[in-house]
Each structure stands twice: as structure tokens, then as C-alpha cells.
Design a protein around this motif. Structure first.
Motif, PDB file in Angstrom:
ATOM      1  N   ASN A  78       0.809  -1.269   0.140  1.00 11.35           N
ATOM      2  CA  ASN A  78      -0.024   0.074  -0.027  1.00 11.35           C
ATOM      3  C   ASN A  78       0.980   1.047  -0.278  1.00 11.35           C
ATOM      4  N   TYR A  79       2.133   1.068  -0.365  1.00 17.62           N
ATOM      5  CA  TYR A  79       2.933   2.093  -0.699  1.00 17.62           C
ATOM      6  C   TYR A  79       3.243   2.510  -1.995  1.00 17.62           C
ATOM      7  N   LEU A  80       2.682   3.520  -2.487  1.00 20.92           N
ATOM      8  CA  LEU A  80       2.622   3.587  -4.059  1.00 20.92           C
ATOM      9  C   LEU A  80       3.053   5.036  -4.442  1.00 20.92           C
ATOM     10  N   ALA A  81       3.370   4.975  -5.705  1.00 19.07           N
ATOM     11  CA  ALA A  81       3.925   6.218  -6.479  1.00 19.07           C
ATOM     12  C   ALA A  81       2.816   6.828  -7.221  1.00 19.07           C
ATOM     13  N   VAL A  82       2.846   8.080  -7.674  1.00 17.67           N
ATOM     14  CA  VAL A  82       1.891   8.555  -8.448  1.00 17.67           C
ATOM     15  C   VAL A  82       2.605   8.841  -9.932  1.00 17.67           C
TER      16      VAL A  82
END
Length: 242
Positions: A78-82
Motif C-alpha cells: 500500500n506504498y505507492l507512487a503517483v
């Protein structure tokens, strides 16, 4: 540090000759998270979900899990880039620090998400043009906590305001828009992303395992010794229990 070593930040993904994403930034930074052996076992000549690479699926680094909730076998991050042409993560291209002209304390680098069900090796993240710009929407920046947090370019962890306007969030996600934004306008600084009130058990978003120790990945990229300190802390805790 990745940028010092390569002269640029990692791309969001490595694509094949047809432009199809094959490998995630989460795999590319493994050596900088003290997971060189795991990185060396990954086969970059095959897609992330090939039979050979899926043998590593359940070896997700602890740093990709919420503090205190890592369990062996967890695979969802749940650790995301945009990803977007104007964001910190312009797809298959790498971003150099000189290209980032907006203020570091008003530029988002990484974000939490609780609902996309993305495998930690999968070259998929949030997309600026298709994601929700409503704070705490599972299709955008969201969290298991009452308010989602993001990591800014200056390494500060910020809890986003629930009433943050869509245009303001979009401005925070771009690296050279020149928008006049102040930290107090979009959120509240957190000393530690772990110290937040969680949602009541009956209040849920669409999610699987909660993942993403906010801020730690950015810290490790800037200071590799941080992981050594974390390892020493875990060893000390284990000795105390014995």
C-alpha cells in the motif's frame, strides 16, 4: 543513495520494447534497502509475474509493510507512487533532482493507498490522470488510518487534510507547476507516520493487507545506515524477549 549512484531517481517502472511495464521501482531499489540478494535473484529478462520471479513473491521486504503489521507471506503493498508526466514518477523515464522546481515541502513523492491490491513486485501504481483526487478514496491516496499520509520531497511525513481540494492535491503531486502552496494549507506534519489513530474495526475501505511504513523508504534511500539501525533495534527487542 539511488540518485547519487545513478544520477537520477528510479523510474516508476522499466518497460519492454512495446512500452509495457515489466519491473517496478520497488524492485529496482532493493539493493538500497539492504536486499541485494533478493535483487540478484530477480530475473529482469522476464516479466515480474513470470514463473521464475513469482518464486520471490512472498519475500516482500518488511519496509513495505505498515509498522508492526508485517507478517511472513504478505505480498500486497500500500506504498505507492503517483505516475504522470508532471509528477515525481514520469513512467519509464527517470527524474533528476534538477527537474524538480517546486518547493520540496509541497511536492509529494510517495503516498499510502488502501484498496488497490497491488502486488509489491507489480509495475503498477496510482496514475495522476485516472486516480481519484478525493482524499481517502480507495482509488487514490487512502489509508488504514483515519487520514492518509504522504512523504514529501523534503522527507517530511504529512497527514492530508480531509477537505483538501482536488486542484490543490493535483498541485502537490506535480514537480514543476509553480503553484503557491503552503504546508498548513494541505495537511499536518507528523513526527512519525506510525503514530496515528486507526479506523474503528467496523469502518473499512476496500482493502487487503495494510502495507507501507510511511517515510521509511525515502529515509533509507537518503541514508542507508538507517536500515542497519532498524536491524539493531529488532535484534535488541529479540534479546530482551529472550
Amino acid at each position: 543513495m539511488y540518485h547519487d549512484h545513478y544520477g537520477a531517481y528510479p523510474p516508476a517502472y522499466i518497460a519492454d520494447e512495446n512500452g509495457t511495464p515489466m519491473h517496478s521501482w520497488r524492485v529496482l531499489i532493493l539493493p538500497f534497502l539492504h536486499h541485494r540478494r533478493l535483487y540478484d535473484r530477480y530475473d529482469f529478462s522476464q516479466p515480474w509475474n513470470s514463473k521464475a520471479n513469482m518464486r520471490l513473491a512472498t519475500e516482500m521486504p518488511e519496509v513495505y509493510a505498515f509498522h508492526g503489521e508485517y507478517e511472513e507471506g504478505v505480498v500486497t503493498t500500500n506504498y505507492l507512487a503517483v505516475v504522470g508526466e508532471s509528477t515525481f514518477w514520469p513512467g519509464a523515464m527517470s527524474r533528476r533532482s534538477a527537474e524538480i522546481t517546486d518547493e520540496e515541502d509541497t511536492t509529494i513523492m510517495l503516498a499510502e493507498n488502501w484498496g488497490q491490491h497491488i502486488h509489491w513486485m507489480e509495475p503498477r501504481d496510482l496514475d495522476l490522470e485516472t486516480m481519484s483526487l478525493e482524499v481517502d478514496d480507495p482509488q487514490g491516496i487512502s489509508s488504514k488510518y483515519l487520514a492518509p499520509a504522504v512523504v514529501m520531497m523534503d522527507s517530511q511525513v504529512v497527514k492530508l487534510r480531509p477537505d483538501l481540494r482536488r486542484d490543490a492535491l493535483r498541485a502537490l503531486l506535480t514537480v514543476n507547476g509553480g503553484e503557491p502552496l503552503l504546508v498548513k494549507d494541505h495537511g499536518y506534519l507528523l513526527d512519525d507516520g506510525r503514530d496515528r489513530e486507526e479506523r474503528p474495526a467496523e469502518e473499512t475501505l476496500s482493502h487487503e493487507q495494510p502495507v507501507g511504513e510511511i517515510g521509511t523508504i525515502k529515509q533509507l534511500l537518503d541514508d542507508p545506515s538507517a536500515e542497519e539501525e532498524r536491524t539493531e533495534e529488532r535484534s535488541a527487542d529479540a534479546d530482551a524477549q529472550d
